[in-house]
Structure formats: C-alpha cells, structure tokens
Write a protein that holds these residues in place. Structure first.
Motif, short mmCIF file in Angstrom:
data_model
loop_
_atom_site.label_atom_id
_atom_site.label_comp_id
_atom_site.label_asym_id
_atom_site.label_seq_id
_atom_site.Cartn_x
_atom_site.Cartn_y
_atom_site.Cartn_z
N ALA A 28 -5.17 -3.13 7.28
CA ALA A 28 -4.35 -2.50 6.25
C ALA A 28 -2.95 -3.09 6.20
O ALA A 28 -2.24 -2.94 5.20
CB ALA A 28 -4.26 -0.99 6.47
N GLU B 59 -5.05 -5.50 -3.82
CA GLU B 59 -5.90 -4.72 -2.92
C GLU B 59 -5.30 -3.34 -2.66
O GLU B 59 -6.03 -2.34 -2.61
CB GLU B 59 -6.08 -5.48 -1.61
CG GLU B 59 -6.88 -6.77 -1.77
CD GLU B 59 -6.74 -7.70 -0.58
OE1 GLU B 59 -7.55 -8.64 -0.45
OE2 GLU B 59 -5.80 -7.51 0.23
N SER B 60 -3.99 -3.28 -2.52
CA SER B 60 -3.32 -1.99 -2.31
C SER B 60 -3.53 -1.08 -3.52
O SER B 60 -3.72 0.14 -3.37
CB SER B 60 -1.83 -2.20 -2.07
OG SER B 60 -1.60 -2.97 -0.90
N GLU C 228 -6.93 2.16 7.09
CA GLU C 228 -7.46 1.06 7.88
C GLU C 228 -8.97 0.92 7.69
O GLU C 228 -9.49 -0.18 7.52
CB GLU C 228 -7.13 1.26 9.36
CG GLU C 228 -7.58 0.12 10.26
CD GLU C 228 -6.85 -1.18 9.99
OE1 GLU C 228 -7.36 -2.24 10.40
OE2 GLU C 228 -5.76 -1.15 9.37
N LEU D 203 0.83 -1.20 0.00
CA LEU D 203 0.00 0.00 0.00
C LEU D 203 0.87 1.25 0.00
O LEU D 203 0.61 2.21 -0.73
CB LEU D 203 -0.93 0.00 1.21
CG LEU D 203 -1.80 1.25 1.37
CD1 LEU D 203 -2.70 1.43 0.15
CD2 LEU D 203 -2.63 1.18 2.65
N SER E 137 -9.64 -0.44 4.20
CA SER E 137 -9.27 -1.86 4.12
C SER E 137 -10.32 -2.73 4.78
O SER E 137 -10.73 -3.77 4.24
CB SER E 137 -7.90 -2.06 4.77
OG SER E 137 -7.52 -3.41 4.70
N LEU F 246 -6.95 0.60 -3.36
CA LEU F 246 -7.02 1.72 -2.42
C LEU F 246 -6.24 2.92 -2.93
O LEU F 246 -6.71 4.06 -2.82
CB LEU F 246 -6.51 1.30 -1.04
CG LEU F 246 -7.30 0.20 -0.31
CD1 LEU F 246 -6.81 0.07 1.11
CD2 LEU F 246 -8.79 0.48 -0.34
N LEU G 292 -2.79 -6.15 3.38
CA LEU G 292 -3.23 -5.93 2.00
C LEU G 292 -2.25 -6.54 0.99
O LEU G 292 -1.03 -6.43 1.14
CB LEU G 292 -3.38 -4.44 1.73
CG LEU G 292 -4.51 -3.74 2.49
CD1 LEU G 292 -4.42 -2.23 2.31
CD2 LEU G 292 -5.87 -4.25 2.02
#
Length: 711
Positions: free
Chosen positions: A263, A270-271, A252, A132, A255, A274, A266
C-alpha cells in the motif's frame, strides 16, 4: 371728564413682550396605528393577545431550552467521557479480523489466490501512499482534519440530497465522517459474543443498523474517538479495518490482492481504485467488474484534483493510464484448483482458520493456462454454440503432483461445481488398462492371444449377459495388445474373468480408484464410477513404473511469520502395485493405442504418447487419459444431467482436447522417450499358429490360457 371707566387698549410693546403662549391649533385626529418602537402600546386587542402568547412561549422555550441544552451537553459529555475511558491504545484497534486468511502460492512461490478474509498487515496514515490517504479524504470526508468527529454541514447536505431524491432523510447518503465510519467499523466497541448473538451475520447486521438511536450512539463514540486519538490514528484504524472488496480487509490486503504491491507503493490511479471501493466494495471490486471500478476511480481523481491533492497534469496522467490488475487478480483467485486445495486440507487450517496461513501448492501457472486455452480452443471451434456439454481437465506429474485443473467450461469460476474432483462418472473403456495390468502382473505378455468371439455369461441375479464390441463385430484371435489398441470389449471381459474380478478390483483400488467398483463382469468395461482426478492419478501410477500415487496439490502449509511448516504434502508416490516390467509393457500397449488405435487424435509430433479412450453406454461420458514421459493428463466430457452426447466418443473431442492441452504444455520442451518395454520377439506366437508359443509356459500361464480360450 374722567376716563377711568374706559378700557385701555394694549400697547404694541405689550404684545411683543407678552409671556402668554398662543393656544395650540386643533389638529385633525389621526387613525390609530401600531407603533413599532419597543414598549409601544398595541391597541388591537387580538393582536395584543397573540403577541403576549408568543412572548410567553418564547420565554418558556428559552427557559427550558438552555436548561435542556445544558443537561444534554452534560449527558453527552459524561457518555463521551465514559466511552473515552473504555478505549484501548490506538495500536490495539488496527487489526479487525474476525477470522484468518489463506494465501496460496504456486510452485514458483508466486501468489495466485486467496481465500478467507484477507488482512495484509498493519498500515498507518504515515506509511501508506500519500495518494491513497488523499484519495480517501477527498472521497469520504474532505473536512476530516477540521471537524470534531461530526460534520453538520455534511449531514445537512446528505439529508437535502436524500429528500430531493425521494428517500428518507437517513436513507442513502449519510453524511458520515471518517470518524463516524470508524466508529461503525468498531461496532461501537461491542465485540462478537456467540452467547449473545445468534450468528456473526446477526452481529454484523446490528453493527450496520441506521436508526436514529444508533446514529446518536455512533456520534458519541465518534466524539470519544476524536478526544482519545489523533486524526492520523483514526485514519489508520479506518484504513486497516475498512472492507475493500474481494475478501480484502484493509488497504494493505486490498493493495496486495488487486495490484500485487504494498500500500506504500500505490500510484494515484491505483489509490483512486481503492478509495472508490469504500462506497460499494462488492459491486465495485475490480475483480468483479474492472471497467466499473475504473469509472468510479475517474470520479475520485476528479475530486482529488478539485481539492488540490493532484495537479491538472497529474490528474490527466492518472486518467490516461488507469490501474491494471496483477496476474493473480486477473486469474480470479485460482479457480477450481484453489478450491480443491482448500478442501483437501484440514478445516482448522483452511476454511475455518483463525490465523493467517500460507499454502505452497503444486500449481504450475503456465500449465494451468495451457489447460484452459486448450479446452477453450476446442469448445470455441468444434462445439456448437448452444451446447450445454461440459468438460474437465487435470494435468499432473508422475508422482501425483497436480499442475493444472479445470473443472468446467467456465475456467475462471470460484466455488463452482468441480467436475474434475466432484463428478462421479462411469469410466467406460478408460478402465481397461487395469484389467490388462492385472494380467501382465500375473505373467502374461502383450502378445498372448485371446479369442474375440460371441460370449454369454450368466450373471447371478441378472441373468444372461452378452457383451458386444462397439462396432458389433468380432475379430477372432487377437493379441492382448491388439485388444487394448482397438478397445475390444469381449476380450477385456474374458481376461478379467480369467485373472479374477477380485484381482482386477484390487489392482484398480491399489492404483487409487477409491470409488465402489462393480462386482460383476461389467467391471472390465468400466461400469463403475470414478472421478477424473482419481483416474488420472491411477494412470500416473502406470507412468511411474507401477507404484500407486495419491494426487495432491498442497506441498506445505506455514503460519504467517513462521519458517517451519506445520503441514507437508498429503500425497505422492505410495506402495508398489505391479512390477516395473509389467507397467512398462502396459505402457507399450497404451502407446499403440495412440499410434495405431482409437487414440490417434491425441498424438503429439515428436513425442511418445500412451493413453486410452473411454466411452460409456449411450455415450453419456467420453474420456481420454494419457501421458508422455513428463506429464499425465485426463479429459472428461459429458452433460451434468447425463444427457447422451451426440456424435462424441473418447476418441473424438476428448482426445482432441487432450492434444490441444498437451501440445501447449510441452511447448519448448525436448521430447523424452516413454519408460516402456516392447515384448521380446522371441516370445511372439507363431503367426501360422497364433495360439502356440515358442517358449515354455508356466503353470499359471497354461491355466489362464485355457480360461481365456487361447488354446
């Protein structure tokens, strides 16, 4: 002869050793031209004047420029120093909530919805997933660790892009660094003051202003941030305060909301989701458009690969396995049920909370899915595609604990009109069980008789009123059970008149129907309005043996970090309304409605079912409410604008929806018998003389029978 007067000729040696230089040869005059060497004299007067003016301007500019630059540096330094002195420790800058959040959990303690501005907890650049951290830097500010808070290269590039695309130099791409974005998130240190700002909206609009003066102040604030904090401190503030869509503030919260994990856990895919949200959090939120969010994430993954944060193989793997939402995120944040729970609690703990709140609810997500799927099944297969008809479903336990709620055909709607709790509709024949409950409480048997014959009542203020049955036929002498089974109108009116309309109103109100009830005899036919949740809760009182219930969805409310709840269930079983024996006999009568009468389409194989259909005048509303030993469910169907339904009665589509919902609710469960009591055969009237009884009659029974016309 003397030769003294003769001129002597010069010797050769004289020529050779003569010191006299020969006269220079005369050269042709060359045309005048500009000399390029410094200090050369320019002979063109106009050109010389121009150069003199340019030189003067340069000297004045230089003289003023370095002085202005020095003064500017001093001013910027002083301003930066002042801001630096006002900045608190980095730890105090991490939590940027303007208000609290509400996390809703189902009966199994699983999160199914959120409301308010979610703040999932403090994270730092060291504790979040490195994927992330890298995704945010690659996307938002690839030179983050190399600049002093301002990035001239990035700003120049952004201006060039804006001009090329026909926008103003400050419109569109801003070239802002993460530090500048953090300064904006902090609103340059200005806190919201209700005495200064008209509203929080006006305050937030000012924080987002993009004027040149605002940009200048933002730059000074960014320099102060860089001087005060480390790069990781600044990144931590940014990761905690940035809005990431779906009501989530900070990494957070986002996530947890989208992926149901910390978080720190991740993955690259997924990161990338975001990090991609930071440019347009509302538009790109995966709960709004997952495909669009994934497309943006693909761009982020490419940036991470190009900047060395991901290897080629890791990037390919992330692209081949895009991020998926958690079940809670897929449910679109709880829909109608979550909205209802939020409205049922006090505002200072729900909609206007300033703290983080956790609410444990009665929701059963398996039953919720059953309700949604059952409703969808009927509308997809038995309702024409262009129909605007609506429907609502409520499923609850006998104590009033609501297990599922669907407030309309759009089962995933949030903040929409909830037809299960907000729509006041006429109840029709679904109200009749409360008429018979009153009679049974007064001592009547389901096998007592009443005359189904033409009836005219003089209603004060309205004149003569003659109720008729749905099929406009009369059946003569019928038992109370037969009258309810066939949903006969005239017997219901006679019984209500006989036991007293005030008593009927009181029984219905005690069972939880809080809406205004009609004063006249049409009360018995459901002329009054009620909501689906009220009616379903009233039927739950019949199932539980005659005690009132208050439908509820909130089990307890706890402040985040606390163990003891500050609020517990606001509903449940209340005072007794009718005797248990009367409730059990009424259940037996309603079981015959499903087995032999108007509710046959609701029957469930292997299960005893009790219920009642309801259709209002001109078929504007159609109902079926019923129960097994385990659950009570109510179904309403109609148009929002009161348009009459075409070919639909309570015994039709509502009963079928109820069947489809409850067959899914009871899947895998062992059938249990209903708590019902069949009338004693010894009290049955002689079939050769239906109005005579073989047992002694009490005084009230004789009075009622004379009023009801039963002999």
């Amino acid at each position: 002869m003397s030769d003294s007067g003769r001129k002597k000729s010069r010797l050769v040696a004289d020529k050779r050793y003569s010191k006299r230089k020969p006269a220079p040869q005369k050269r042709r005059k060359a045309p005048a031209r500009r000399r390029t060497k410094r200090g050369a004299r320019v002979r063109n007067p106009l050109l010389r004047l121009f150069l003199w003016i340019a030189h003067l301007i340069w000297r004045v500019t230089w003289a003023l420029g370095w002085r202005i630059a020095l003064v500017s540096v001093l001013i910027i330094g002083i301003a930066t120093g002042y801001v630096y002195a006002t900045l608190p420790p980095a730890g105090q800058m991490l939590d940027g909530r303007a208000s609290g959040s509400v996390t809703l959990m189902d009966r199994e303690n699983a999160v199914f919805a959120w409301r308010g501005d979610q703040f999932g907890g403090v994270v730092t650049a060291e504790t979040v997933s490195p994927h992330l951290k890298n995704a945010v830097i690659a996307t938002e500010d690839k030179r983050f660790y190399r600049h002093i808070g301002l990035d001239p290269i990035g700003i120049a590039g952004a201006i060039r892009i804006n001009l090329r695309e026909g926008r103003g130099p400050l419109s569109g791409n801003g070239g802002s660094t993460i530090t500048q974005q953090t300064a904006k998130l902090l609103c340059l240190g200005v806190k919201y003051d209700p005495d200064v700002w008209e509203s929080e909206t006006a305050y937030e609009a000012d924080c987002r202003e993009s004027s040149l003066w605002r940009k200048a102040k933002e730059a000074i604030y960014a320099l102060a941030l860089e001087a005060k904090y480390t790069k990781d401190d600044i990144l931590s503030i940014y990761l905690n305060r940035a809005y990431m869509g779906g009501g989530a503030y900070g990494a957070e919260a986002a996530s947890q909301r989208f992926f149901g994990k910390s978080a720190a856990q991740l993955t690259p895919a997924e990161s990338a989701i975001l990090a991609g949200l930071l440019t347009a959090p509302t538009t790109l939120a995966p709960t709004n458009n997952l495909e669009r969010s994934r497309n943006r994430a693909s761009v982020v993954i490419g940036l991470m690969r190009d900047q060395g944060y991901l290897s080629d193989s890791a990037a390919r793997q992330a692209l081949a396995n895009p991020a998926t939402l958690s079940e809670a995120a897929e449910s679109r944040a709880g829909g109608y049920f979550a909205d209802w729970v939020m409205s049922s609690g006090p505002d200072f703990f729900t909609r206007n909370t300033s703290e983080d709140v956790i609410i444990r609810t009665t929701l059963d997500q398996r039953i919720q899915k059953a309700a949604e799927d059952g409703l969808t099944e009927i509308f997809e297969n038995k309702v024409r595609d262009d129909s605007k008809a609506q429907a609502a479903v409520v499923v609850m336990s006998a104590d009033g604990a609501v297990r599922a709620m669907v407030g309309g055909r759009q089962t995933k709607a949030i903040g929409a009109f909830n037809r299960a709790t907000q729509a006041l509709r006429q109840t029709g024949s679904a109200f009749k069980p409360f008429v018979y409950a009153t009679a049974l409480e007064l001592g009547y048997s389901p096998l007592d008789t009443v005359e189904d014959a033409p009836l005219t009542i003089d209603v004060p203020g309205s004149g003569p009123w003659s109720p008729k049955n749905y099929d406009r036929k009369f059946r003569g002498t019928v038992t109370l059970a037969e009258a309810l089974r066939s949903s006969l109108n005239v017997p219901a009116v006679k019984i209500a008149q006989g036991v007293g309309l005030d008593r009927v109103r009181r029984v219905a109100a005690d069972f939880g129907i809080e809406s205004d009830l009609a004063d006249g005899p049409a009360l018995a036919l459901g002329a009054s309005e009620s909501t689906l949740i009220e009616m379903t809760g009233a039927y739950a009182g019949i199932l539980n043996g005659g005690s009132a219930v208050t439908p509820y969805g909130l089990e307890n409310l706890t402040m985040l970090g606390e163990e003891e709840p500050v609020m517990t269930a606001t509903g449940g079983i209340g005072e007794r309304v009718i005797r248990r024996e009367a409730a059990q006999k009424l259940t037996w009568m309603m079981n015959r409605v499903v087995n032999q009468g108007t509710g046959r389409r609701a029957a469930l194989d292997g299960w005893q079912v009790a219920g009642k259909t309801g259709t209002t005048q001109a078929a504007r509303d159609a109902w079926f409410i019923g129960f097994t030993a385990d659950y009570v469910a109510g179904v309403w169907m109609g148009y929002d604008d009161n348009t009459p339904l075409t070919g639909v009665t309570g015994s039709g589509l509502p009963a079928e929806i109820w069947h489809e919902v409850m067959i899914r609710v009871h899947e895998g469960a062992a059938p249990r018998p209903l708590p019902m009591q069949e009338p004693d055969a010894a009290t049955q009237p002689d079939t050769r003389a239906p109005n005579r009884r073989s047992r002694p009659q009490s005084g009230i029974e004789r009075l009622l029978r004379s009023i009801l016309g039963g002999g």
